[in-house]
Write a protein that holds these residues in place. Structure first.
Motif, PDB file in Angstrom:
ATOM      1  N   LEU A 114       0.830  -1.202   0.000  1.00 42.23           N
ATOM      2  CA  LEU A 114       0.000   0.000   0.000  1.00 42.23           C
ATOM      3  C   LEU A 114       0.866   1.254   0.000  1.00 42.23           C
ATOM      4  N   ALA A 115       1.925   1.255   0.804  1.00 39.49           N
ATOM      5  CA  ALA A 115       2.807   2.418   0.861  1.00 39.49           C
ATOM      6  C   ALA A 115       3.425   2.719  -0.498  1.00 39.49           C
ATOM      7  N   GLU A 116       3.798   1.674  -1.222  1.00 42.29           N
ATOM      8  CA  GLU A 116       4.444   1.875  -2.520  1.00 42.29           C
ATOM      9  C   GLU A 116       3.472   2.425  -3.566  1.00 42.29           C
ATOM     10  N   VAL A 117       2.259   1.893  -3.610  1.00 45.77           N
ATOM     11  CA  VAL A 117       1.318   2.392  -4.611  1.00 45.77           C
ATOM     12  C   VAL A 117       0.866   3.806  -4.259  1.00 45.77           C
ATOM     13  N   CYS A 118       0.779   4.119  -2.950  1.00 46.31           N
ATOM     14  CA  CYS A 118       0.435   5.488  -2.559  1.00 46.31           C
ATOM     15  C   CYS A 118       1.579   6.445  -2.880  1.00 46.31           C
ATOM     16  N   ARG A 119       2.805   5.984  -2.736  1.00 44.32           N
ATOM     17  CA  ARG A 119       3.947   6.808  -3.096  1.00 44.32           C
ATOM     18  C   ARG A 119       3.897   7.160  -4.590  1.00 44.32           C
ATOM     19  N   ARG A 120       3.558   6.179  -5.402  1.00 48.40           N
ATOM     20  CA  ARG A 120       3.488   6.424  -6.844  1.00 48.40           C
ATOM     21  C   ARG A 120       2.350   7.371  -7.197  1.00 48.40           C
ATOM     22  N   ASP A 121       1.188   7.164  -6.562  1.00 46.51           N
ATOM     23  CA  ASP A 121      -0.005   7.925  -6.924  1.00 46.51           C
ATOM     24  C   ASP A 121      -0.119   9.253  -6.179  1.00 46.51           C
ATOM     25  N   GLY A 122       0.800   9.527  -5.252  1.00 46.74           N
ATOM     26  CA  GLY A 122       0.712  10.756  -4.468  1.00 46.74           C
ATOM     27  C   GLY A 122      -0.436  10.732  -3.487  1.00 46.74           C
ATOM     28  N   ALA A 123      -0.849   9.540  -3.059  1.00 45.89           N
ATOM     29  CA  ALA A 123      -1.954   9.403  -2.115  1.00 45.89           C
ATOM     30  C   ALA A 123      -1.409   9.316  -0.699  1.00 45.89           C
ATOM     31  N   ASP A 124      -2.283   9.508   0.279  1.00 43.40           N
ATOM     32  CA  ASP A 124      -1.906   9.473   1.686  1.00 43.40           C
ATOM     33  C   ASP A 124      -2.048   8.043   2.198  1.00 43.40           C
ATOM     34  N   ALA A 125      -0.922   7.390   2.412  1.00 48.73           N
ATOM     35  CA  ALA A 125      -0.951   5.986   2.828  1.00 48.73           C
ATOM     36  C   ALA A 125      -1.601   5.809   4.190  1.00 48.73           C
ATOM     37  N   ARG A 126      -1.417   6.777   5.101  1.00 48.39           N
ATOM     38  CA  ARG A 126      -2.033   6.663   6.428  1.00 48.39           C
ATOM     39  C   ARG A 126      -3.552   6.662   6.326  1.00 48.39           C
ATOM     40  N   ALA A 127      -4.069   7.521   5.459  1.00 47.82           N
ATOM     41  CA  ALA A 127      -5.523   7.588   5.300  1.00 47.82           C
ATOM     42  C   ALA A 127      -6.068   6.282   4.732  1.00 47.82           C
ATOM     43  N   TRP A 128      -5.382   5.722   3.749  1.00 46.18           N
ATOM     44  CA  TRP A 128      -5.847   4.476   3.139  1.00 46.18           C
ATOM     45  C   TRP A 128      -5.665   3.299   4.083  1.00 46.18           C
ATOM     46  N   GLU A 129      -4.620   3.335   4.917  1.00 44.46           N
ATOM     47  CA  GLU A 129      -4.449   2.276   5.915  1.00 44.46           C
ATOM     48  C   GLU A 129      -5.626   2.289   6.884  1.00 44.46           C
ATOM     49  N   GLY A 130      -6.015   3.474   7.348  1.00 45.86           N
ATOM     50  CA  GLY A 130      -7.148   3.575   8.257  1.00 45.86           C
ATOM     51  C   GLY A 130      -8.460   3.201   7.590  1.00 45.86           C
ATOM     52  N   ARG A 131      -8.637   3.675   6.345  1.00 49.70           N
ATOM     53  CA  ARG A 131      -9.885   3.391   5.638  1.00 49.70           C
ATOM     54  C   ARG A 131     -10.039   1.900   5.374  1.00 49.70           C
ATOM     55  N   SER A 132      -8.990   1.281   4.878  1.00 48.93           N
ATOM     56  CA  SER A 132      -9.069  -0.152   4.592  1.00 48.93           C
ATOM     57  C   SER A 132      -9.200  -0.945   5.886  1.00 48.93           C
ATOM     58  N   GLY A 133      -8.520  -0.470   6.942  1.00 46.60           N
ATOM     59  CA  GLY A 133      -8.624  -1.160   8.218  1.00 46.60           C
ATOM     60  C   GLY A 133     -10.030  -1.130   8.784  1.00 46.60           C
TER      61      GLY A 133
END
Length: 401
Positions: A114-133
């Motif tokens: 998740l961190a790697e794809v967010c790094r590529r897309d300029g997305a916030d990995a923390r937000a997606w970690e919480g959302r998916s969690g």
């Protein structure tokens, strides 16, 4: 549009749709196993997870992150199918070991992906970690209640459904990292995840403190959920299976909300304060259960336990990921897998304790010891957390966890 972070969320929901988990204790007990043997079989999973490193680490080094996640899901599916098959204790233990190896390979690695794809897309990995969690808690709630209902018609159906979800997750994982495969393969120059390497620098020291917090809170709460509460509800209070599923399902209901809004709490109050609140909620759940060991008390306690543990993973994993943000993806994945192994080791000891002592000491007396142990260790872990963390960054800044 199905972006990579959205696909990842879909993967994680499928991966954590455990139809079997709420009734695993009941399933093993109904197959004629004694209480100590049931708890031992449950503990085998944690022991295998804690000791999986020598098996999963070389395998993960040869695979891309998506390959490791997919392989882990296939192993989970195979283990769940084995659990459902006849054959007694040896087959059940083999299923637990294989499923644990799969979880060890996939968990932690998926956060690094998740961190790697967010790094590529300029997305916030923390937000997606919480959302998916948070959505995994919702999926676990639905799957857990349905699993308890299905169990009345077929004792094996929940296991086959969980296996099917893991298989679908395995097929989804490669879609998440599509287009990033060359970047996601470990390199020969990546530093090894050794104790000496982890000891270097304040970032690793801070990450280990977050790991200790994660280990204590999740290990105690999951031990209650897997080994203590099923014993209380099924063997002492004799509740019906639908009520059994609903009480345990309330854990995932409250966990959904705290996982969903844990990120907002970190942005407003800081990671350390959020972690303190989570540990305190879990402690309140233990105290409620000690005070009222009945069906109503178990339901309220389970809500508090779920609320306490819900934000632990996104907060702790987010903090660890950011502290190691400048490290290679393979190294971050190894650190997160080690995190799960530490949690599993403590969780295993607690479940074994339940198996050995519940019938001899009694539920109230053993629970009192667990409560005292949790309060002491959780307080020490919270006090040791870094007072500032990379996780406490502005809410709108794209971050790779």
């Amino acid at each position: 549009m199905l972006t990579a972070p959205r696909l990842f969320t879909g993967y994680r929901v499928l991966s954590r749709s455990y139809f079997h988990l709420t009734i695993l204790f009941v399933f093993l007990y109904d197959r004629g196993l004694s209480l100590p043997t049931v708890e031992l079989t449950l503990a085998v999973y944690g022991a295998a997870l804690a000791l999986a490193g020598p098996v999963t680490k070389p395998l993960a080094a040869r695979l891309s992150l998506t390959g490791a996640v997919a392989t882990g899901e296939w192993l989970k599916a195979a283990g769940l199918v084995l659990l459902a098959l006849p054959g007694g204790l040896p087959v059940a233990i083999a299923g637990q070991i294989i499923a644990a190896l799969g979880f060890s390979l996939a968990s932690g690695t998926d956060s690094a992906l998740l961190a790697e794809v967010c790094r590529r897309d300029g997305a916030d990995a923390r937000a997606w970690e919480g959302r998916s969690g948070s959505l995994t808690f919702a999926a676990a709630l639905v799957a857990g209640v349905l699993g308890a209902i299905l169990y009345q018609a077929s004792h094996t159906a929940p296991f086959y459904l969980s296996a099917a979800m893991s298989a679908l997750a395995a097929l989804t994982a490669p879609l998440v990292g599509r287009g990033l495969e060359p970047a996601l393969k470990p390199t020969a120059t990546a530093p090894k995840d050794t104790p000496a390497q982890r000891a270097k620098g304040p970032a690793y020291a801070a990450a280990l403190r977050w790991s200790a917090y994660y280990t204590v809170v999740r290990a105690f709460v999951l031990a209650l959920f897997i080994g203590f509460l099923p014993y209380l509800l099924y063997l002492r209070l004799h509740v019906s299976l639908p009520v059994f599923g609903l009480v345990l399902g309330s854990y995932t209901l409250s966990g959904y909300f705290t996982a969903r809004y844990g990120r907002a709490a970190v942005d407003r109050f800081g990671a350390r304060a959020t972690a303190t609140a989570s540990a305190s909620l879990a402690g309140a759940g233990l105290l409620i259960l000690l005070w009222q060991p009945n069906t109503a008390g178990a339901a309220v306690a389970t809500l508090a336990l779920g609320a306490g543990v819900g934000a632990v993973r996104p907060v702790a994993v987010g903090a660890i990921g950011e502290l190691l943000a400048d490290r290679p993806a393979a190294e971050k994945a190894a650190a997160l897998r080690a995190n799960e192994a530490r949690f599993a080791a403590v969780n295993t000891l607690l479940i074994l304790l339940a198996g050995l002592l519940l019938d001899r000491v009694g539920f109230p007396q053993l629970l009192l010891g667990v409560v005292v142990g949790y309060l002491a260790l959780a307080a020490a872990a919270v006090l040791a957390l870094p007072r500032t963390a990379a996780a406490e960054t502005p809410a709108k800044a794209p971050v790779a966890a």
